[in-house]
Design an enzyme around this catalytic site. Structure first.
Site, PDB file in Angstrom:
ATOM      1  N   ASP A   1       2.409 -15.223  -3.338  1.00  0.00           N
ATOM      2  CA  ASP A   1       1.274 -14.711  -4.112  1.00  0.00           C
ATOM      3  C   ASP A   1       0.926 -13.283  -3.723  1.00  0.00           C
ATOM      4  OD1 ASP A   1      -0.965 -15.088  -5.985  1.00  0.00           O
ATOM      5  OD2 ASP A   1      -2.225 -14.981  -4.203  1.00  0.00           O
TER       6      ASP A   1
ATOM      7  N   GLU B   1       1.985  -3.906  -4.274  1.00  0.00           N
ATOM      8  CA  GLU B   1       1.354  -4.630  -5.376  1.00  0.00           C
ATOM      9  C   GLU B   1       0.920  -3.657  -6.467  1.00  0.00           C
ATOM     10  OE1 GLU B   1      -1.731  -7.197  -3.872  1.00  0.00           O
ATOM     11  OE2 GLU B   1      -0.290  -8.535  -2.904  1.00  0.00           O
TER      12      GLU B   1
ATOM     13  N   HIS C   1      -1.090 -12.228  -6.928  1.00  0.00           N
ATOM     14  CA  HIS C   1      -2.250 -12.210  -6.024  1.00  0.00           C
ATOM     15  C   HIS C   1      -3.438 -12.943  -6.646  1.00  0.00           C
ATOM     16  CE1 HIS C   1      -3.955  -9.769  -2.439  1.00  0.00           C
ATOM     17  NE2 HIS C   1      -4.572 -10.917  -2.544  1.00  0.00           N
TER      18      HIS C   1
END
Length: 529
Positions: free
Chosen positions: A256, A261, A279
């Site tokens: 996750d 990111e 996430h």
């Protein structure tokens, strides 16, 4: 009478506004629109945000009446905390709002890694029927290795027990007794790697934990192990994980969080064995509502002048002005203590001696606990959850006060007793018109040195030449010594050297220096991080 203005810069639940109550004027803006945000901030006493609003130095400067920045969530990457602190603005978040959601997502990823339902969903929708290729594994009687037994790790353990899993865990800061209450057998990291059928990570991302599950770790795991990371990107080395999947050493993974990111050109996204989510640990309606309500309560407390449990930079509340300087001191002493102790704690005693001993100094105990746990847990540590973190780890605490103090007006000490019965203590004081923080005692050695951001502490057998060797060894690593204090109990006995240095010292450098002077123990204290 004019009501204080609360600016809500992102979409929050109706319950958030209800929790604020009728004593505020609530305004709204789009915090992601920079121009709109900057024009809306003047006149606001508090601003409520999530992740899209950047409260940087420019925004804080524009908010001339601002007293509170409230982040409805856990992360604070979008808030310039030093700038807020300098401006006297309190920063609060909602540190426990997402723990249930994160634990449940962890279980979803464990199940996904076991049963291949991510690839099953994709392939069936693509017109394929791949039953034999997607044979999975049961969780029943499999061994789950939990790396990090904090609040989320504990909730995962509770849920995994319901599936009949055998639980083992690695956490250097938890006692056997507390782990036993969770139904978890505490083992070394190597043993966890060797025994686990599933591994899930719930550690903070630090210099020590980054890449802790890497190429070497995967050589120790069972063939076909399944791994999950819903904690922080980079704790599991992504390149090493990709290699382990290619070789078949890792059967499946659930991720996750990512080193970058959103992930770009990440080979892990190409594997059908990897269930990937963007996430989503805190992305539930319940977590978002809990976060909004929590920060609304913090805003009310802050505006009323009360102690704000979830303040991450300054303590509020009805605290005597003579006690306030000790708040940050106690926290920094707690972090210093953590650097000196290398085994699970069983008891913490916070002692306050001197003129403030007759006042309410309970906030100093909270601040000390906050410091003790700041660098060892993944959950953001605040005044409200620090006692909970201690309780969860089986650490008992006490506060001792007296008005007796010989050397200084006031002294704050933290005395730790480990699970094996060893003791370590640190003491400090705040002195002078500039309220300088000083470290006055370490492990029974009396010293007096500024409690700066970067300290290195060595214990060694006292003999001629050691001080010069310390300076030379640090100099070879381009570490400049700004100040130094040496203490000993008797001539020819063990000595303690505390060095104030200009830059952080890594564990590797400190270990090399300790080896050069044949030190029996060493610790690095990097409080500026």
């Amino acid at each position: 009478m004019t009501k204080p203005v609360v600016l809500i810069a992102e979409k929050l639940s109706d319950a958030t506004v209800s929790e604020l109550g009728p004593d505020f004027e609530v305004r709204y803006c789009n915090g992601a629109d920079r121009t709109e945000l900057l024009s809306a901030l003047p006149g606001a006493s508090a601003v409520l945000i999530r992740s899209a609003t950047q409260m940087d130095e420019e925004a804080i400067a524009a908010a001339t009446d601002l007293r509170v920045i409230a982040r409805a969530g856990v992360g604070l990457d979008n808030v310039d905390i030093p700038a807020a602190t300098k401006a006297g603005v309190m920063v609060v978040n909602a540190p426990t709002s997402n723990i249930t959601s994160a634990a449940e997502l962890t279980m979803a990823h464990i199940l996904g890694a076991a049963r291949n339902y991510g690839e099953g969903n994709r392939s069936l929708k693509a017109g394929e029927w791949k039953r034999s290729a997607l044979t999975g594994a049961e969780l029943f009687e499999k061994t789950l290795g939990i790396v990090g037994l904090g609040r989320i790790g504990g909730l995962v353990a509770e849920r995994a027990r319901a599936f009949g899993m055998k639980l083992i865990g690695y956490d250097p800061y938890i006692t056997q007794a507390r782990a036993g209450q969770m139904g978890v057998e505490v083992v070394s990291l190597d043993e966890l790697l060797e025994r686990s059928d599933f591994i899930t990570v719930h550690m903070p991302k630090t210099e020590e934990t980054t890449g802790m599950i890497g190429a070497e770790a995967f050589t120790k795991t069972k063939p076909g192990v399944r791994v999950v990371n819903v904690a922080r990107g980079g704790i599991i080395d992504e390149e090493a994980l990709a290699d382990a999947i290619r070789s078949g050493k890792v059967a499946a993974a659930g991720l996750d969080v990512w080193t970058e990111e959103p992930p770009v050109d990440n080979p892990l996204l190409e594997f059908p064995q990897v269930n990937a989510t963007p996430h989503l640990g805190a992305s539930t309606a319940e977590a978002q509502e809990k976060a909004g309500i929590a920060v609304a309560r913090s805003v009310r407390r802050a505006m009323a002048g009360e102690l704000v449990p979830d303040a991450v930079n300054v303590a509020g509340g009805a605290i005597h002005e003579d006690v306030r300087p000790g708040i940050i001191l106690a926290e920094r002493l707690g972090r210093t203590l953590t650097a000196l102790v290398d085994e699970p704690l069983a008891h913490l005693r916070v002692e306050v001696h001197g003129e403030i001993g007759e006042l309410d100094v309970s906030v100093l105990k909270l601040s000390a606990l906050k410091g003790v746990f700041t660098d060892i847990v993944s959950t953001p540590v605040t005044y409200v959850n620090a006692p909970v973190l201690a309780e969860e780890r089986g650490v008992t605490t006490e506060l001792v006060t007296s008005t007796d103090c010989e050397r200084y007006r006031n002294i704050t000490s933290i005395v730790a007793t480990t699970a094996s019965g060893k003791q370590m203590s640190v003491s400090g004081t705040v002195t002078g018109p500039k309220l300088m923080q000083k470290l006055t005692e370490v492990g029974g050695y009396d010293i007096e040195i500024q409690l700066s951001d970067n300290l290195v502490i060595f214990r060694y057998e006292d003999r001629p030449g050691v001080i010069g060797q310390l300076g030379q060894a640090l100099g070879r690593s381009n570490i400049n010594i700004a100040g130094m204090q040496v203490a000993r109990t008797d001539a020819g006995s063990n000595a303690l050297a505390v060095l104030d240095v200009d830059s952080p010292v890594s564990e590797e450098i400190a270990e090399a220096v300790a080896g050069a002077v044949d030190a029996s123990a060493f610790a690095t204290v990097n409080l500026g991080e």
